[in-house]
Design a protein around this motif. Structure first.
Motif, short mmCIF file in Angstrom:
data_model
loop_
_atom_site.label_atom_id
_atom_site.label_comp_id
_atom_site.label_asym_id
_atom_site.label_seq_id
_atom_site.Cartn_x
_atom_site.Cartn_y
_atom_site.Cartn_z
N TRP A 17 43.72 52.01 39.94
CA TRP A 17 43.13 50.71 40.26
C TRP A 17 44.23 49.67 40.29
O TRP A 17 45.34 49.91 39.84
CB TRP A 17 42.04 50.33 39.28
N GLU A 18 43.90 48.52 40.86
CA GLU A 18 44.85 47.41 40.93
C GLU A 18 44.08 46.11 40.84
O GLU A 18 42.88 46.05 41.13
CB GLU A 18 45.66 47.46 42.21
N PHE A 19 44.76 45.05 40.47
CA PHE A 19 44.15 43.73 40.44
C PHE A 19 43.99 43.25 41.89
O PHE A 19 44.87 43.45 42.72
CB PHE A 19 45.01 42.74 39.66
N THR A 20 42.86 42.62 42.19
CA THR A 20 42.59 42.17 43.55
C THR A 20 42.58 40.65 43.70
O THR A 20 42.41 40.14 44.80
CB THR A 20 41.24 42.72 44.04
N ASP A 21 42.77 39.94 42.60
CA ASP A 21 42.80 38.48 42.65
C ASP A 21 43.71 37.99 41.53
O ASP A 21 43.90 38.68 40.54
CB ASP A 21 41.40 37.91 42.48
N PHE A 22 44.26 36.81 41.72
CA PHE A 22 45.14 36.27 40.68
C PHE A 22 45.20 34.75 40.78
O PHE A 22 44.82 34.16 41.79
CB PHE A 22 46.55 36.85 40.78
N ASP A 23 45.70 34.14 39.73
CA ASP A 23 45.96 32.70 39.68
C ASP A 23 47.24 32.51 38.89
O ASP A 23 47.37 33.06 37.80
CB ASP A 23 44.80 31.97 39.00
N VAL A 24 48.19 31.78 39.44
CA VAL A 24 49.46 31.50 38.78
C VAL A 24 49.57 30.01 38.58
O VAL A 24 49.39 29.24 39.52
CB VAL A 24 50.65 32.04 39.61
N ALA A 25 49.89 29.60 37.35
CA ALA A 25 50.00 28.17 37.04
C ALA A 25 51.28 27.93 36.27
O ALA A 25 51.68 28.72 35.43
CB ALA A 25 48.80 27.71 36.22
N PRO A 26 51.96 26.81 36.53
CA PRO A 26 53.15 26.48 35.75
C PRO A 26 52.78 26.15 34.31
O PRO A 26 51.68 25.66 34.05
CB PRO A 26 53.72 25.25 36.47
N LEU A 27 53.68 26.40 33.40
CA LEU A 27 53.45 26.08 31.98
C LEU A 27 54.05 24.75 31.63
O LEU A 27 54.97 24.27 32.13
CB LEU A 27 54.04 27.16 31.07
#
Length: 59
Positions: free
Chosen positions: A49-59
């Motif tokens: 399986w694999e991830f199909t969605d993501f969200d990247v945010a600066p820290l």
């Protein structure tokens, strides 16, 4: 029984894992158990399986 959306959260050493699913249950407790059982069934029967969605945010 009513349809319920359940979000389970597990805090792991390197991050947080969420499992979101819908179940038929008569109470919150039954919904959590049903969601946990669905997760375990998915993990037992999945080869890859694999991830199909993501969200990247600066820290």
């Amino acid at each position: 029984m009513a349809r319920k959306k359940v979000t389970l959260q597990a805090t792991l050493p390197h991050g947080t894992f969420y499992w979101v699913t819908e179940v038929d249950a008569g109470s919150e407790e039954e919904a959590v158990v049903a969601a946990e059982n669905l997760f375990m069934a998915e993990m037992e029967n999945i080869d890859e399986w694999e991830f199909t969605d993501f969200d990247v945010a600066p820290l």
